[in-house]
Structure formats: C-alpha cells, structure tokens
Design an enzyme around this catalytic site. Structure first.
Site: not given
Ligand code: ZN
Length: 292
Positions: A203, A236, A245
């Site tokens: 991720h 975040c 992302n």
């Molecule tokens: Zn993330």
C-alpha cells in the site's frame, strides 16, 4: 494476474474537504464494482466526530447492491468497531496500526505494542466468526516523526498477526517515504521468512512521486496484491502533508502496458475517476484521467 484492493471509498475519501453523502459513497462503490475491481475497502468504523467523512459505515455497507465475486471490506480500529463491523454484511475485515510508536501514539493514542495485542485479539475474534482479515502495518517503510523504521520490528509484528491466524499482511507506506530498493529488500525478507502462503500486499502513497516505482519494485520481488485509490485520492488525516494513494487507473495502465492482467476495464475506471472529480469538486491527481 494482479489483485487490486481499491481503497478510494475509504483511504481516498477520509481526508477530503468535501464530504460525500452515504448515497454518493454507495454510488462510488457500485461504479467501481462495474470496472472489474474485485476487492474494495468501502468503510471505516471510526468516531464520526474525528473522521466525519466516514460516518454511517453500516448504512453504506447495507446499501451496496452486491455483485458476485467482489469482496466488500471495511477497516476496523477498535474492539467496539469490530463489534459493529461483525453485525454488517462485510466480507473481510481490515485492521491497522502504525509500526512506529510515535505515529501510533498520535494516531491511536497507544504504543505499537498495545495495538499489536489488541489486533491479535481482534484477529482471533473475527476468525471465530469466519471473517477473513487483513492486517495492515502502517509506516512500515519509514515514519514522518521517527525517520527509519526497523525492518526487524515490521517482520516481528507481521509474525505475531500470522500466529494469531491472519493470512493476509499488507505493508503500508503511510506517508510516502519508501523507495524501490527498500521495497525490494523488505519484500524479499518477508517472503524468505513467511513464504508465499501468506498473502503479502503493498500500500503506497505518492507523496514524493515514487508510488508506481515502488509498485513495480514490489511486483518484481513477487508481490501480486496492491492497494490503490481511484483518481489518486487519499491521505491520512493524522499524517502531516500525506498526499494520495497510488492512483488505481495509472497503476492499471502500467500493468496493462507491461502485458500484465488486472481484470479491470481501464476505460471504465478512468470514467469513474472523472465522475469522482465532479463529486469532490476539485482536480484529482490521476494522470490517465487527464488524457480523456
Ligand atoms: Zn493509506
């Protein structure tokens, strides 16, 4: 074949100034399902006072018109959140912590070890209900407050979750600090230690523009599961200056241009990114969508 977990409806939206309604969030999920995405992180069970973008996860999950073969997952951050999640029709539960103590203290108000113990219990509880889970180790490639994060610490925490019964581990670069050689090194160590029976996912955030380079490094080291977010949305709420992302359609384009299948219809996915851009009323970071 690449397996993508689309995190746009959760990681993507949780930091947006424009809050989408429950109905808009359901529509985003359903549009994503039509592109061939087979796993979507749809909701997060958090305090709506802290993350109002993620309010009413039960309503969102209940409202999704389900499609065969698409796994609907949700993020859980506390035992109370797990109780709520287990009362919904979610197919899979995602747990997360930050490996870095400072980051975890700021994010979850406890040490990493306290979170590890809590998640071990939650993995067992979810397992008793027959729910598969994924443990996501945040700041696995570096911490904005502490700097380097020990690879040994990452591997030992992963091991604890595996012992607790979790077969899916995701290493997350919460604030975009990873570089491709580091990714290759940590992934190689992970596989050497746990083998390929444990499903390893990656991720990445694109904070420093290295998102796709890191995906490729992970792919070359043997990883086939990646998180990404439509339009490159994300960030975040607890991380300073964290940006989006890795963008799903840009990643899909990279794999397709290399002759690697993702099962996703790139045209349709890019249309979803453009639709989402309208809903959020801001320009998104994706590159493929700008070519349309
Ligand atoms: Zn993330």
């Amino acid at each position: 074949m690449i397996h993508i977990c689309e995190v746009g409806p959760r990681d993507g939206l949780q930091n947006e100034k424009r809050h989408l309604s429950v109905q808009q969030r359901i529509e985003l999920i359903e549009r994503l399902m039509e592109t061939g995405v087979r796993k979507i992180e749809t909701v997060s069970f958090v305090n709506p006072k802290v993350v109002p973008q993620m309010s009413d996860p039960e309503e969102v999950v209940a409202g999704i018109r389900r499609k065969k073969g698409v796994i609907i997952a949700g993020l859980v951050l506390s035992p109370r959140g797990l109780e709520r999640a287990l009362e919904t029709e979610l197919d899979a539960i995602h747990f997360t912590l930050a490996v870095s103590d400072t980051f975890n203290q700021r994010n979850a108000r406890r040490t990493a070890e306290q979170s590890v113990m809590e998640i071990e219990d939650m993995i067992r509880a979810a397992g008793e209900q027959g729910k598969p889970c994924v443990a996501i180790l945040g700041t696995a490639f570096g911490c904005p407050f502490e700097g380097d994060v020990s690879e040994e610490k990452v591997l030992r925490i992963a091991e604890r979750f595996i012992w607790a019964g979790c077969r899916n581990i995701t290493l997350a670069d919460t604030t975009g600090l990873a570089n491709p050689l580091q990714v290759k090194r940590l992934v190689t160590k992970f596989f050497a230690e746990f083998g390929k029976n444990i499903e390893l996912g990656l991720h990445f955030h694109n904070t420093r523009g290295l998102g796709l380079a890191n995906v490729l490094a992970g792919y070359e080291a043997g990883v086939r599961h990646f998180d990404s977010s439509v339009g490159g949305t994300g960030g975040c709420p607890f991380a300073p200056k964290a940006v989006g992302n890795v963008c799903t359609e840009d990643m899909v384009n990279m794999f397709h241009s290399m002759g690697v299948d993702t099962g996703i219809d790139l045209e349709r996915l890019t249309d979803v990114a453009l639709w989402l851009e309208q809903q959020l009323e801001r320009r998104l970071d994706g590159m493929m969508m700008k070519l349309k």
